[in-house]
Design an enzyme around this catalytic site. Structure first.
Site, PDB file in Angstrom:
ATOM      1  N   ASP A 131      83.853  41.940 160.221  1.00 20.09           N
ATOM      2  CA  ASP A 131      85.090  42.170 160.971  1.00 20.09           C
ATOM      3  C   ASP A 131      85.919  43.278 160.326  1.00 20.09           C
ATOM      4  OD1 ASP A 131      86.982  41.716 162.934  1.00 20.09           O
ATOM      5  OD2 ASP A 131      87.043  39.556 162.611  1.00 20.09           O
ATOM      6  N   ASP A 179      88.203  39.985 171.619  1.00 19.10           N
ATOM      7  CA  ASP A 179      88.801  38.707 171.235  1.00 19.10           C
ATOM      8  C   ASP A 179      89.235  37.925 172.461  1.00 19.10           C
ATOM      9  OD1 ASP A 179      88.455  38.607 168.556  1.00 19.10           O
ATOM     10  OD2 ASP A 179      90.466  39.285 168.008  1.00 19.10           O
TER      11      ASP A 179
END
Ligand code: GLA
Length: 733
Positions: free
Chosen positions: A478, A546
């Site tokens: 990430d 997301d």
């Protein structure tokens, strides 16, 4: 032979299966672009015209010929200072302070196979799958040498471009702008198709005519960004999914970038893609070399579907690497939306038990397992396991999970650091931060200085120490902020830091994959903030957004599909009401939407009803059955979800023997009108069977009239239809 050099006219011709790209070294040694389009024999130098154009200057060696101007001629690699006042690909600040660079042809070489770019991601191909053309250019005054690299993958209709810039002078120069690819069109009206967005709403398609003002997209965020994707398309006005000429440009790079398009004073269009020039001034000492990262080019004369197929195939087969490139991807359960930071080892184990019971392949432990990390205010940088929180060692937890027959994956954010971390307390100088200024925080975190090898080395060692604790076969990598305070303690040339940062990141990823060749990496940057061909060289899948809301995902995945294969799109079923939008959609709809991706779940099955659990078991079984078609089939967009009531897409076997059609209704109304979904890629004249109902459908009717979506009450209904070819009957039957 896909690359041909015609000596008399000094013409280079690059042929692919369906396209031709041509350029010419003219009598002054300039490299002019002649043609990119449908495959053709012959020479296109007849397209060049010459006229005395006011205020378009002439190179000194053109003498009294006032009709020769770089301001008008189509070029391969335009530089500043030659009299071309359009946007240049290359600007160099020379040792004497001037900005001129006048590149002339020196020679060329043609090689088998595809060139490589040391330290940068790039398209790769076997010796027999590609050819390379290297054209050597040089500024005779400054001794700056530029090698223009062209990789030709004929079967894929792909041409790649990159550039090597070498300082062969005795003095330091500075690169101020280096675009990689320039496409000059002599005539025609084009639309620029770009993909803009924001966190949790990435890659919205926008199509606008290219007019007489610069259209610029890009990122100055140090990552390719949610806001603009480094993939763009120039399409003829009127080009559709199935017809018309269009050109795709995809940057194989994950940092700041710039894409430009503009019509010039003579109605000619220039399109460029490459590195962002803001906060970029790269020093080149004598003898040093700089690589302008690669751009993938493709041209389709059969509309956007074909263009996407070309890019999909190229990225799937010539960018993505490793065991998972072609192999099945694990269907995973991710802990993030199931429990966020609130878990211990036992909770994760219970999630894994549920996952095993449902038929999933892997459990992914997301954020929160390391350092002091019960919220996003602390802990990043401390890549050691928080055994107090887990209540056990990581090795023990991994063993318990893998004993259930599952694989184990784990989350890292290796480029980031919280000030509240042991690492920051020990090495406050390891972050990008401007002396004397408070840095800009984002998600309350700072960014590590990956332009410094010792920082990369230290984090690499820490990550490996974690991975060595058990049988961990997946890493979610990430990166949860944009880079702002661009300043490295280790250099006086801050204009090099963002590029060097990317080299550090790529070096880390290369070493990680060399050490763990069977590791599956899933890229992520707050979802899809670094969704680019550069990252796909290391991670064959990237968490697409997301935003897990199925209806929003239809749009995000629609935009993503123009440039990226479905096998790259990380997509999960999450709980309802959805955590980002609060919307409630049926579980089948969430699954059908996530099946246009790598598929998985991001919820706590403990809260599901038995009925839903049975549906999930069936979804997983279906996904596994369809996975080869989804991963390797031709992807067709059947509707435009921004304009149509139904979002529909399809995966077709290349030989047309089967298709999987997926439809989600975005609207429902009283006395609903019909929606017919027209299929693509079937074999004309054949009959197809609906594999679920056994009903027979004629291919031509499915393609010309369509499949009628059943009218069923309820919001957001979804269908998944598998049509399999049965036979070619006589028309008289
Ligand atoms: C990012 C990712 C999420 C999740 C969180 C964890 O936002 O995109 O999927 O991993 O970080 O902090």
């Amino acid at each position: 032979m896909s690359i041909i050099y015609q000596k008399e006219k000094k013409i280079f011709t690059l042929h692919t299966a369906h396209t031709t790209y041509q350029m010419q070294v003219d009598s002054y040694g300039f490299l002019l672009h002649l043609y990119y389009g449908r495959k053709t024999p012959g020479h296109m130098d007849y397209l060049l015209t010459y006229a005395d154009r006011g205020f378009s200057g002439n190179p000194y060696d053109a003498g009294k010929d006032r009709t020769y101007s770089m301001d008008v001629l189509p070029q391969e690699f335009p530089t500043s200072g030659t009299g071309d006042f359009r946007s240049p690909a290359l600007i160099i600040r020379n040792a004497d302070g001037s900005y001129s660079c006048d590149l002339r042809y020196q020679g060329h070489s043609i090689e088998k196979g595809k060139y490589r770019l040391p330290c940068l991601p790039a398209v790769y191909a076997g010796e027999d799958e590609a050819e390379t053309l290297i054209i050597h250019m040089k500024d005779p005054v400054t001794d700056i040498c530029v090698d223009l690299l062209y990789g030709v993958l004929p079967e894929s209709d792909i041409i790649t471009r990159a550039a090597r810039i070498r300082n062969e002078s005795e003095k330091k120069v500075t690169l101020m702008k280096t675009q990689t690819a320039c496409l000059d069109f002599l005539t025609g009206d084009y639309d620029l198709i770009t993909f803009h967005g924001r966190h949790a709403m990435e890659r919205n398609m926008e199509r606008k005519p290219i007019l007489h003002s610069a259209q610029v997209i890009g990122s100055r965020r140090g990552t390719s960004s949610h806001q603009y994707n480094p993939m763009m398309i120039a399409a003829e006005h009127g080009a559709t999914e199935d017809a018309g000429t269009c050109y795709g440009l995809s940057f194989v790079y994950s940092g700041s970038f710039k894409g430009e398009a503009e019509k010039d004073q003579f109605e000619q269009t220039r399109i460029q893609l490459g590195l962002m020039d803001e906060m970029f001034s790269y020093p080149l000492e004598p003898g040093q070399l700089f690589l302008a990262p690669e751009v993938i080019l493709t041209c389709s004369t059969e509309g956007l579907a074909r263009l996407s197929h070309n890019l999909h195939q190229c990225i799937r087969d010539h960018v993505c690497r490793g065991a998972y490139r072609d192999g099945g991807r694990p269907v995973l359960l991710n802990s993030w939306e199931a429990c966020y930071f609130d878990f211990d080892g036992e909770a994760i184990y219970q999630l894994a038990r549920q996952a095993a019971d449902l038929g999933l392949d892997m459990l992914v432990l997301d954020d929160g397992w390391f350092g002091k990390r019960d919220s996003d205010y602390s802990g990043l940088g401390d890549w050691y396991v928080n055994e107090d929180k887990l209540g056990e060692s990581l090795g023990h937890l991994v063993k318990r999970v893998t004993d259930l027959g599952l694989r184990f994956g784990i989350w890292f954010e290796p480029e980031a650091i919280n000030e509240d971390s042991d690492l920051y307390r020990q090495h406050p100088d390891w972050v990008l931060k401007i002396p004397g200024r408070d840095p800009v925080r984002a998600r309350y975190q700072l960014v590590l200085d990956y332009s410094r090898p010792e920082v990369v080395d230290a984090i690499f060692d820490a990550v490996c120490r974690v991975l060595d604790q058990g049988d961990i076969t997946y890493v979610k990598w990430d990166m949860n902020r944009s880079i702002c305070d661009v300043y490295s303690m280790e250099t006086d040339d801050q204009g090099r830091v963002l590029y060097d940062y990317m080299l550090g990141l790529y070096d880390f990823l290369d070493r990680l994959l060399a050490r763990y060749p069977n590791l599956l990496l899933e890229g992520c940057s707050g979802g899809g903030g670094r969704f680019d061909a550069g990252m796909l060289y290391y991670s064959p899948q990237i968490w697409c957004s997301d935003n897990t809301d199925a209806m929003d995902r239809l749009h995000i995945q629609y935009g993503t599909s123009f440039g990226y294969p479905i096998s790259a799109v990380g997509s999960h079923v999450s709980a309802v009401p959805n955590h980002q939008t609060g919307r409630v959609t049926p579980i089948e709809t969430r699954a059908v939407t996530a099946m246009a991706g790598t598929f998985g779940y991001e919820l706590d099955p403990y809260h599901m009803t038995e009925e839903d659990k049975n549906l999930v078991r069936d979804q997983i079984r279906r996904y596994k059955a369809y996975a080869p078609l989804i991963q390797h089939g031709l992807y067709y967009r059947l509707t435009d979800p921004r304009a149509d009531q139904a979002a529909a897409w399809e995966f077709a076997a290349e030989d047309g023997s089967e298709v999987l059609v997926q439809v989600v209704m975005q609207e429902i109304h009283g006395n609903m009108t019909n929606n017919y979904i027209r299929l693509k890629g079937l074999r004309a004249g054949a009959l197809y069977e609906d594999a679920q109902t056994g009903r027979i459908y004629p291919a031509d009717a499915l393609m010309q009239v369509g499949w009628p979506v059943p009218i069923e009450p309820g919001d957001y209904q979804a269908w998944q239809k598998h049509f399999v070819i049965r036979d070619y009957p006589d028309l008289d039957d």
